[in-house]
Write an enzyme that holds these catalytic residues in place. Structure first.
Site, short mmCIF file in Angstrom:
data_model
loop_
_atom_site.label_atom_id
_atom_site.label_comp_id
_atom_site.label_asym_id
_atom_site.label_seq_id
_atom_site.Cartn_x
_atom_site.Cartn_y
_atom_site.Cartn_z
N ALA A 37 32.37 -15.25 -3.33
CA ALA A 37 32.71 -13.88 -3.72
C ALA A 37 34.22 -13.73 -3.70
O ALA A 37 34.91 -14.34 -2.89
CB ALA A 37 32.08 -12.89 -2.74
N GLY A 39 36.79 -10.63 -3.39
CA GLY A 39 36.98 -9.20 -3.20
C GLY A 39 38.42 -8.85 -3.51
O GLY A 39 39.20 -9.71 -3.93
N GLU A 41 40.46 -8.03 -1.35
CA GLU A 41 41.31 -8.44 -0.25
C GLU A 41 41.08 -9.86 0.23
O GLU A 41 41.81 -10.35 1.08
CB GLU A 41 41.09 -7.48 0.93
CG GLU A 41 41.66 -6.11 0.67
CD GLU A 41 40.70 -5.03 1.09
OE1 GLU A 41 39.61 -5.34 1.59
OE2 GLU A 41 41.06 -3.86 0.92
N VAL A 43 38.91 -13.93 -0.55
CA VAL A 43 37.98 -14.79 -1.27
C VAL A 43 37.08 -15.41 -0.21
O VAL A 43 37.57 -15.88 0.82
CB VAL A 43 38.71 -15.90 -2.05
CG1 VAL A 43 37.72 -16.74 -2.84
CG2 VAL A 43 39.76 -15.29 -2.98
N VAL A 44 35.77 -15.36 -0.44
CA VAL A 44 34.85 -15.96 0.51
C VAL A 44 34.30 -17.25 -0.09
O VAL A 44 33.83 -17.27 -1.22
CB VAL A 44 33.69 -14.99 0.86
CG1 VAL A 44 32.72 -15.63 1.83
CG2 VAL A 44 34.25 -13.70 1.45
N LYS A 57 36.08 -16.87 5.03
CA LYS A 57 36.72 -15.71 4.39
C LYS A 57 38.22 -15.89 4.49
O LYS A 57 38.78 -15.93 5.59
CB LYS A 57 36.26 -14.42 5.08
CG LYS A 57 36.88 -13.15 4.51
CD LYS A 57 36.19 -11.91 5.08
CE LYS A 57 36.90 -10.63 4.63
NZ LYS A 57 36.20 -9.42 5.06
N ASP A 149 33.27 1.18 6.17
CA ASP A 149 32.93 0.62 4.86
C ASP A 149 31.47 0.15 4.83
O ASP A 149 31.16 -0.94 4.37
CB ASP A 149 33.89 -0.54 4.53
CG ASP A 149 33.97 -0.82 3.02
OD1 ASP A 149 33.44 -0.01 2.23
OD2 ASP A 149 34.57 -1.85 2.65
N ASP A 428 11.24 -12.97 -27.88
CA ASP A 428 10.66 -11.74 -28.40
C ASP A 428 9.39 -12.12 -29.16
O ASP A 428 9.47 -12.70 -30.25
CB ASP A 428 11.70 -11.05 -29.29
CG ASP A 428 11.18 -9.76 -29.89
OD1 ASP A 428 9.97 -9.49 -29.80
OD2 ASP A 428 11.99 -9.02 -30.47
N GLY A 429 8.25 -11.81 -28.57
CA GLY A 429 6.98 -12.23 -29.15
C GLY A 429 6.54 -11.35 -30.30
O GLY A 429 6.91 -10.18 -30.39
N1 LIG Z 1 28.80 -15.18 6.28
C1 LIG Z 1 28.52 -15.04 4.99
N2 LIG Z 1 27.48 -15.71 4.45
C2 LIG Z 1 27.19 -15.56 3.13
N3 LIG Z 1 27.88 -14.78 2.28
C3 LIG Z 1 28.93 -14.11 2.76
C4 LIG Z 1 29.31 -14.21 4.13
N4 LIG Z 1 30.39 -13.43 4.33
C5 LIG Z 1 30.66 -12.86 3.13
N5 LIG Z 1 29.80 -13.26 2.19
C6 LIG Z 1 29.80 -12.85 0.78
O1 LIG Z 1 31.11 -12.46 0.40
C7 LIG Z 1 31.16 -11.09 0.05
C8 LIG Z 1 32.47 -10.49 0.48
O2 LIG Z 1 32.60 -10.57 1.89
P1 LIG Z 1 33.41 -9.46 2.67
O3 LIG Z 1 32.81 -8.14 2.39
O4 LIG Z 1 33.49 -9.86 4.08
O5 LIG Z 1 34.85 -9.61 1.95
P2 LIG Z 1 35.87 -8.49 1.43
O6 LIG Z 1 36.99 -9.20 0.75
O7 LIG Z 1 36.22 -7.60 2.56
O8 LIG Z 1 35.04 -7.72 0.36
P3 LIG Z 1 35.35 -6.28 -0.25
O9 LIG Z 1 36.17 -6.50 -1.47
O10 LIG Z 1 33.98 -5.73 -0.52
O11 LIG Z 1 36.04 -5.54 0.84
C9 LIG Z 1 29.92 -10.48 0.72
O12 LIG Z 1 29.48 -9.34 0.04
C10 LIG Z 1 28.93 -11.62 0.64
O13 LIG Z 1 28.30 -11.64 -0.62
MN LIG Z 2 11.73 -7.05 -30.87
MN LIG Z 3 32.95 -6.35 1.51
#
Ligand SMILES: Nc1ncnc2c1ncn2[C@@H]1O[C@H](COP(=O)(O)OP(=O)(O)OP(=O)(O)O)[C@@H](O)[C@H]1O
Ligand SMILES: [Mn+2]
Ligand SMILES: [Mn+2]
Length: 659
Positions: A37, A39, A41, A43-44, A57, A149, A428-429
């Site tokens: 993901a 965000g 703020e 990158v996870v 994170k 949040d 699309d059948g």
């Molecule tokens: N421990 C974890 N295991 C699996 N997925 C995770 C984990 N931690 C975070 N994620 C994935 O990453 C996303 C973002 O994590 P997090 O909300 O902590 O980051 P953020 O940068 O604060 O996000 P935001 O932009 O929503 O504030 C989560 O919604 C989830 O999908």
């Molecule tokens: Mn159709």
């Molecule tokens: Mn988040």
């Protein structure tokens, strides 16, 4: 985990410390894999730490304030220890790397589960998640911390769908929130823009009215966000995007109200998301709890200790009901018979054939469960220099004004567990749903088999052709065995498939489903509609021995008067109506925003350009966008089944963050 704690176990500044969580790690102990993901703020990443799968994170640190924030989040996380809170297993808090390592939660977050995977939890599952979340928040509030949040995207789910509160990026000690605000008020005399920005954190649609009015956060504003989130889980609807609710103010986002108008409606108009209904199995007592929790007056909202008690009461009731149900079941079994008779009458010319199962059975037989995946496709690409799109996807399918549903589709991201290979398809059948149901099962399976021997376009081409042959063979054998009694029944379907291999996009199309790409804000059609009104197709049909005639209102093929000129099935019109797809190949780049695939039920009434602009005005959530497009088509009078798949190719955020 076997990670060693190296003393002194503190961050570089000395403000964070822990007795049990290592705060600096040798670089060799962890490996970052691909991002899960991105965000605003951070990158996870999926990662390995000391041999264990974890989530790393990594905050985006561009200013010294960002660094302060990292330390604050770490200080908090070091203090937290609760079974309902995402577990921090380690951190790295020294330059140049700042990172949090969490236990890995397999099912991502609740928002993804609800809106991308279209999960509809049973009420008992939703209740369990609500209770876990309420207990985590009760614990947090007992520590004097406000989360600020709370939303489904910050609720992580493990493989058993147990919930864990995450993302303490905005969490604060209550005493510190007070201090900041009084200081600001005093220094400026009146709330300045800066003040608002600093204090108005969180995500708009989950924000309590007092926060929207620029008040400070309290425990009760977490209660409000909790209620909105729980209701979202029970309804499956992102707040304020419900398009089924007519004429009510509930459709604010749909009516393209601005954020200010939504804010005003929540604050002074008492607007709330559409409450879950009892018809979906939610007990009334749960609904009234939600309503109390989102009361406009924070003082009327219960605390989390009250909420936990109330939820435990509901859980107790459910358990007792279950016991009674078990006792009752013995006496009610005899009720099931009537339904079977009417089922028998339905299938006059196909004796209860389940075409999904037929397709599944056939593809299992063909692959004997082995395929070597798509390694050769990936190995042929130069990993380092290519652009990596980041995908999110969703779909929506409706029968529309028709009596029966003949469209089918599949979403297969990460096919064969390959991170960079994704396949999506729509069928699309016509003359029944048989071919569409069969093809949705077999086509991706053929693709898997062909992936180890052919190039992506060849594999797509072959998969279409083999699906067609397989379907017509199965139909034929059922005719012979008299399970299909009507001789002149020749079901078929059009098909469109998108295959993404890292930065390469391949679209295969046979018929009038269509795929467009939004590139740099404009639609780019990646497929051509194969219909008899198209001169080129008409000529192809004729030269393949088919007949084309103007009938009623348009050009049509053969005695069956089919409008489409390519399809799977339709064995009375083969080979003129071919199953051979046309394939386009596109190299994706940073300009490419999203892909829309849909059956003609959409394209009949909404143009490519309109599709792009509707998505621009919709909450950036792929399943919601799909639903929005289908609803628009239905409202414009589409008479057909409508299926839409939306795939975002770049990261998008569900709700706009304030600041
Ligand atoms: N421990 C974890 N295991 C699996 N997925 C995770 C984990 N931690 C975070 N994620 C994935 O990453 C996303 C973002 O994590 P997090 O909300 O902590 O980051 P953020 O940068 O604060 O996000 P935001 O932009 O929503 O504030 C989560 O919604 C989830 O999908
Ligand atoms: Mn159709
Ligand atoms: Mn988040």
């Amino acid at each position: 985990m076997g990670l060693e704690i190296v003393e002194p176990n503190t961050c570089v500044r000395g403000c964070c410390s822990s007795t049990c969580i290592p705060l600096h790690l040798p670089p060799s102990s962890y490996t970052l894999l691909s991002p899960i993901a991105r965000g605003a703020e951070s990158v996870v990443y999926e990662a390995f730490l000391d041999g264990n799968r974890v989530a790393a994170k990594k905050p985006i640190l561009s200013t010294s304030e960002d660094l302060d924030k990292f330390h604050k989040e770490l200080q908090l996380l070091c203090k937290l220890n609760h079974p309902g809170i995402a577990t921090l297993v380690a951190a790295h808090a020294r330059p140049p790397n700042y990172m949090f390592f969490f236990r890995f939660y397999e099912q991502q977050n609740l928002a993804h589960r609800l809106h991308v995977q279209e999960w509809t939890p049973h009420f008992d599952q939703a209740l369990a998640i609500s209770l876990q979340l309420a207990k985590a928040l009760q614990y947090l509030h007992d520590q004097g911390i406000i989360h600020r949040d709370v939303k489904p995207a910050n609720v992580l789910l493990d493989r058993n769908s147990s919930a864990y509160l995450a993302d303490f990026g905005l969490a604060q000690y209550k005493k510190d929130i007070r201090a900041v605000s009084t200081e600001n008020w005093r220094s400026s005399g009146k709330p300045t823009g800066g003040f608002h920005k600093k204090n108005m954190v969180g995500t708009l649609i989950y924000m309590a009215p007092e926060i929207l009015r620029k008040d400070i956060h309290s425990e009760k504003s977490d209660v409000y966000s909790f209620a909105v989130s729980i209701n979202e889980m029970l309804t499956g609807v992102v707040p304020y995007t419900d398009i089924r609710a007519e004429a009510q103010a509930h459709t604010v986002l749909e009516m393209s109200y601005t954020e200010q108008q939504l804010t005003a409606a929540v604050v002074s108009g008492g607007l709330r998301p559409v409450l879950a209904g009892t018809e979906s199995g939610v007990p009334a007592i749960m609904l009234s709890l939600i309503q109390k929790c989102w009361d406009v007056n924070p003082e009327n909202r219960p605390s989390f200790s009250d909420i936990v008690l109330e939820l435990e009461g509901i859980l107790q009731q459910r358990k007792e009901m279950e016991k009674e149900d078990l006792l009752l079941q013995k006496s009610s079994i005899s009720n099931g018979h009537q339904a079977i008779d009417s089922m028998n009458n339905l299938h006059t010319y196909q004796e209860n054939i389940n075409w999904y199962t037929e397709g599944e059975y056939l593809s299992k037989k063909a692959s004997s469960g082995v395929h070597s995946g798509f390694r050769i496709w990936l190995n042929s690409l130069d990993e380092s220099s290519t652009y990596h799109p980041i995908l999110s996807w969703g779909s929506f399918a409706t029968c529309g004004k028709r009596e029966s549903m003949e469209d089918t589709h599949f979403l297969m991201p990460y096919i064969c567990n390959e991170k960079d290979v994704h396949v999506f398809g729509i069928f699309d059948g016509h003359r029944g749903a048989a071919a569409a149901e069969f093809a949705a099962q077999t086509l991706p399976e053929f693709l898997k088999i062909l992936g180890s021997t052919c190039s992506p376009p060849d594999a797509l081409f072959e998969a279409f052709v083999r699906t067609d042959v397989a379907f017509r063979n199965v139909l034929d054998s059922h005719r012979k065995s008299k399970r299909v009694t009507q001789k002149d029944w020749h079901p078929g379907c059009t098909a469109s498939a998108a295959l993404i291999v890292r930065n390469k996009l391949f679209i295969a199309n046979a018929g009038d489903c269509r795929t467009i790409l939004c590139r740099g804000g404009s639609p780019l059609a990646l497929s051509r509609d194969h219909v008899a009104s198209c001169l080129e197709e008409r000529e192809r049909v004729v030269s393949a021995g088919g007949q084309v005639k103007w009938q009623v209102d348009t050009w049509r093929v053969g005695p069956a008067a089919l409008q489409v000129t390519r399809s799977i099935g339709d064995d009375d019109l083969k080979p003129a109506v071919t199953a051979e797809p046309e394939i386009t190949e596109t190299v994706l780049s940073v300009e490419d925003e999203f892909l829309v695939m849909a059956s003609d039920g959409l394209w009949d009434v909404v143009s490519n350009m309109e599709v792009v602009s509707i998505i621009r005005d919709t909450v950036k959530e792929p399943a919601m966008c799909s639903k929005r497009l289908a609803t628009e088509a239905a409202e414009r009078g589409s008479k057909d089944n409508i299926t839409v798949i939306v795939v975002f190719l770049r990261p998008v955020s569900t709700a706009e963050r304030v600041y």
